[in-house]
Scaffold this motif. Structure first.
Motif, PDB file in Angstrom:
ATOM      1  N   LEU A 184       0.848  -1.194   0.000  1.00  0.00           N
ATOM      2  CA  LEU A 184       0.000   0.000   0.000  1.00  0.00           C
ATOM      3  C   LEU A 184       0.883   1.244   0.000  1.00  0.00           C
ATOM      4  N   TYR A 185       0.598   2.183  -0.907  1.00  0.00           N
ATOM      5  CA  TYR A 185       1.400   3.397  -1.042  1.00  0.00           C
ATOM      6  C   TYR A 185       0.770   4.549  -0.256  1.00  0.00           C
ATOM      7  N   GLN A 186       1.489   5.039   0.752  1.00  0.00           N
ATOM      8  CA  GLN A 186       1.059   6.133   1.609  1.00  0.00           C
ATOM      9  C   GLN A 186      -0.392   5.978   2.089  1.00  0.00           C
ATOM     10  N   PRO A 187      -0.719   4.830   2.689  1.00  0.00           N
ATOM     11  CA  PRO A 187      -2.104   4.629   3.127  1.00  0.00           C
ATOM     12  C   PRO A 187      -2.427   5.387   4.411  1.00  0.00           C
ATOM     13  N   GLU A 188      -3.694   5.705   4.581  1.00  0.00           N
ATOM     14  CA  GLU A 188      -4.220   6.197   5.849  1.00  0.00           C
ATOM     15  C   GLU A 188      -4.923   5.003   6.492  1.00  0.00           C
ATOM     16  N   MET A 189      -4.302   4.456   7.533  1.00  0.00           N
ATOM     17  CA  MET A 189      -4.803   3.226   8.132  1.00  0.00           C
ATOM     18  C   MET A 189      -5.625   3.527   9.388  1.00  0.00           C
ATOM     19  N   GLN A 190      -6.837   3.002   9.416  1.00  0.00           N
ATOM     20  CA  GLN A 190      -7.689   3.134  10.601  1.00  0.00           C
ATOM     21  C   GLN A 190      -7.584   1.854  11.419  1.00  0.00           C
ATOM     22  N   PHE A 191      -7.106   1.988  12.658  1.00  0.00           N
ATOM     23  CA  PHE A 191      -6.942   0.845  13.549  1.00  0.00           C
ATOM     24  C   PHE A 191      -8.083   0.837  14.570  1.00  0.00           C
ATOM     25  N   GLU A 192      -8.463  -0.365  14.998  1.00  0.00           N
ATOM     26  CA  GLU A 192      -9.648  -0.504  15.845  1.00  0.00           C
ATOM     27  C   GLU A 192      -9.341  -1.372  17.061  1.00  0.00           C
ATOM     28  N   ILE A 193      -9.735  -0.887  18.235  1.00  0.00           N
ATOM     29  CA  ILE A 193      -9.559  -1.613  19.496  1.00  0.00           C
ATOM     30  C   ILE A 193     -10.866  -1.524  20.290  1.00  0.00           C
ATOM     31  N   SER A 194     -11.249  -2.612  20.925  1.00  0.00           N
ATOM     32  CA  SER A 194     -12.411  -2.580  21.811  1.00  0.00           C
ATOM     33  C   SER A 194     -12.001  -3.151  23.177  1.00  0.00           C
ATOM     34  N   SER A 195     -12.874  -2.999  24.152  1.00  0.00           N
ATOM     35  CA  SER A 195     -12.568  -3.462  25.506  1.00  0.00           C
ATOM     36  C   SER A 195     -13.755  -4.217  26.087  1.00  0.00           C
ATOM     37  N   THR A 196     -13.424  -5.205  26.913  1.00  0.00           N
ATOM     38  CA  THR A 196     -14.485  -5.956  27.600  1.00  0.00           C
ATOM     39  C   THR A 196     -15.001  -5.196  28.823  1.00  0.00           C
ATOM     40  N   GLU A 197     -14.290  -4.113  29.168  1.00  0.00           N
ATOM     41  CA  GLU A 197     -14.710  -3.278  30.295  1.00  0.00           C
ATOM     42  C   GLU A 197     -14.962  -1.855  29.808  1.00  0.00           C
ATOM     43  N   THR A 198     -15.737  -1.113  30.566  1.00  0.00           N
ATOM     44  CA  THR A 198     -15.951   0.305  30.261  1.00  0.00           C
ATOM     45  C   THR A 198     -14.758   1.094  30.777  1.00  0.00           C
ATOM     46  N   LEU A 199     -14.108   1.804  29.875  1.00  0.00           N
ATOM     47  CA  LEU A 199     -12.896   2.533  30.233  1.00  0.00           C
ATOM     48  C   LEU A 199     -13.127   4.031  30.145  1.00  0.00           C
ATOM     49  N   SER A 200     -12.397   4.784  30.929  1.00  0.00           N
ATOM     50  CA  SER A 200     -12.496   6.245  30.906  1.00  0.00           C
ATOM     51  C   SER A 200     -11.794   6.790  29.663  1.00  0.00           C
TER      52      SER A 200
END
Length: 566
Positions: A176-192
């Motif tokens: 991929l040439y100069q991509p804008e990458m969107q990374f995704e993380i979720s949590s099993t707990e509610t975080l501040s």
């Protein structure tokens, strides 16, 4: 039942075996190039992006996302096709960076407590307590990610340094040439919100040194606002001939810095010890593959451009892309636990090698020549000519004060000895003994190379650049014979690497500090040090040219020998 002739040709390339005659996306077919036919890699990429769903994947409910732009290319090898490097492809055809890889990179940037909370920890026995975070990977969100997917890689070290008879061919990977990458993380707990900021801070730290494959060569480097901790960093600017993609468009390839510095390490060490020891040291520094075993190097390169323009130069058959670039080059230590003595010696070595590259050549295509646009304008005046050479300069006050080691001709010899001494210091720590130099065409040993120089008053005062295209000495009947190195083994030609480097190195002086105890102030001048680096081959043209240089030492426009020739 009717049989469809050559039915396999109707099957998309992605589902064909990587065998000759079917699909070979990792190599360029010279016959197809001559015929103007589509290469397998182009057809593979076109078929892929034609079927990709144009709607971006939806984020998971409750997941957090952040987008990072990558400065050049990102390689995430799927490992699906034999001998082919191409992205992991998910549902609906979208390329993505796997969540498992993301978790591994994240974990390495955590403290032990953070790793246990976010990524999990082992329990007594064989049980494992999972962490609270789930890593869902990343995918490009810029609309033009489908452009420039075919990435040409052309290893040149063997031909450039050792022997022209070594084979060198381009191969293809898909990245991929100069991509804008969107990374995704979720949590099993509610975080501040504060904890989420901390988590994304860990991720930014994790990817600062690059992700994916080939990060040591500049791939997978994100655009970051802060500075990455580096062993050595410097600002540079340059111009020259851009690399061509298969579609003839141009691209500035930052891995040119690593290729040049690695090549110079081979030359310097090759002039101090034997071939095997040299290759072992260079592989330890920059990584490599030997006997099918991969080695991770101590050094990783990062280049972040602050200004980059790629535009066409010339017309007709000689039209080609050219670049103008400014930015920061950083060398990063991949093994922070390196002991203090080795780290100090390594910093001195990589600094010396980078300065060596700047004094004697440059980076990228045609680095052995000064940029003809600057120093040989008449070359382009009356006819269409190909772009030749490049020109690189230090950028910024800090670099002009600290990295300019050669401000006059008398310092060239001292500088070369300093570079070789930095290499010897590293050899001693690696317990490598001096030995007979490697039998390579460009081993940097005083018996194999000669460095000549003169001072030019301005860019129009280059003496040697015309010698690359014509006679340096006209014939006088009964007195002297015509002398020329044009199209000789010294200057090379199409498909032949020459044995002469020509550099116009800008002279930068220093003024005293304005205040007591202050730093010197750099003072750019219109002058240049014109430097010729020659690896004699014993040919008639070589011997005649060196005799001409010796006989003209001391004249107003003559060169003088600065180093080598023993």
């Amino acid at each position: 039942m009717s049989i469809v002739p050559e039915a396999f040709k109707k099957v998309p390339m992605m589902f064909q075996a990587q065998v000759d005659g079917r699909c070979q996306i990792q190599r360029l077919d010279s016959d197809k190039k001559k015929q103007g036919a589509t290469q397998d890699c182009d057809r593979w990429a076109d078929e892929w992006i034609d079927k990709v769903d144009r709607q971006l994947p939806e984020s998971r409910s409750g997941a957090q996302t952040r987008t990072f732009t990558f400065t050049w290319r990102l390689v995430s090898n799927s490992g699906v096709d034999d001998s082919v490097i191409r992205p992991v492809i998910g549902a609906r055809g979208y390329p993505y960076y796997p969540g498992s890889s993301m978790k591994g990179v994240f974990r390495r940037a955590c403290s032990s407590e953070q790793a246990a909370r976010y990524c999990g920890k082992p329990l007594p026995g064989k049980d494992w307590e999972p962490g609270i975070l789930r890593f869902h990977g990343g995918y490009p969100v810029n609309s033009d990610w489908t452009k420039g997917l075919v990435d040409l890689v052309h290893p040149q070290q063997g031909r450039q340094v050792k022997d022209q008879s070594e084979k060198s061919s381009a191969f293809v990977q898909v990245s991929l040439y100069q991509p804008e990458m969107q990374f995704e993380i979720s949590s099993t707990e509610t975080l501040s919100e504060a904890e989420w900021e901390s988590i994304w801070g860990i991720w930014a730290k994790a990817i600062a040194q690059g992700i994916g494959s080939r990060v040591c060569a500049g791939y997978g480097q994100p655009q970051l606002s802060g500075k990455v901790e580096a062993l050595y960093r410097v600002r540079l600017k340059g111009q020259g001939q851009a690399a061509k993609r298969i579609d003839e468009s141009g691209e500035f390839r930052p891995n040119a810095f690593r290729a040049a510095i690695r090549g110079h390490a081979m030359r310097i060490f090759g002039g101090l010890t034997d071939e095997r020891s040299t290759e072992q040291m260079v592989d330890r520094l920059f990584g490599g593959i030997r006997d099918r075993e991969g080695t991770t190097g101590l050094l990783m390169m990062r280049f972040q451009a602050s200004n980059l323009v790629v535009k066409p130069f010339g017309r007709g058959a000689f039209a080609q892309p050219a670049y103008e670039v400014e930015g920061e080059l950083a060398w990063i230590l991949t093994q922070p636990k390196l002991d203090e003595a080795e780290q100090k010696a390594l910093r001195a070595l990589i600094k010396a090698l980078t300065q060596f590259a700047m004094v004697f050549g440059g980076f990228g295509k045609s680095w052995r020549r000064a940029d003809h646009r600057l120093f040989f304008g008449e070359y382009y005046e009356d006819s269409h000519k190909p772009l030749i050479g490049c020109h690189w300069q230090w950028l910024g006050e800090a670099s002009l004060v600290n990295d300019v080691q050669v401000r006059k001709l008398d310092r060239v010899s001292e500088f070369i000895d300093k570079v070789r001494e930095a290499a010897r210091d590293w050899m001693r720590l690696q317990k490598i003994q001096p030995a007979r130099p490697a039998d390579w065409r460009e081993s940097w040993h005083p018996g194999r190379v000669e460095v000549w120089g003169r001072e030019a008053s301005d860019r129009e005062d280059s003496e040697a650049i015309a010698w690359l295209h014509g006679a340096y000495q006209e014939k006088i009947a009964g007195v002297q014979e015509r002398g020329s190195i044009y199209e000789s083994s010294l200057t090379g030609g199409v498909g032949r690497i020459g044995r002469l480097w020509h550099r116009m190195y800008p002279v930068v002086g220093l003024r005293p500090p304005e205040k007591p105890g202050g730093k010197p102030i750099p003072k750019p001048t219109p002058r240049f040090l014109e430097v010729l680096t020659i690896f004699p081959d014993g040919s008639r043209e070589s011997e005649q040219f060196l005799r001409f240089l010796r006989e003209n030492q001391g004249t107003s426009r003559g060169f003088r020998r600065l180093w080598g020739g023993e």
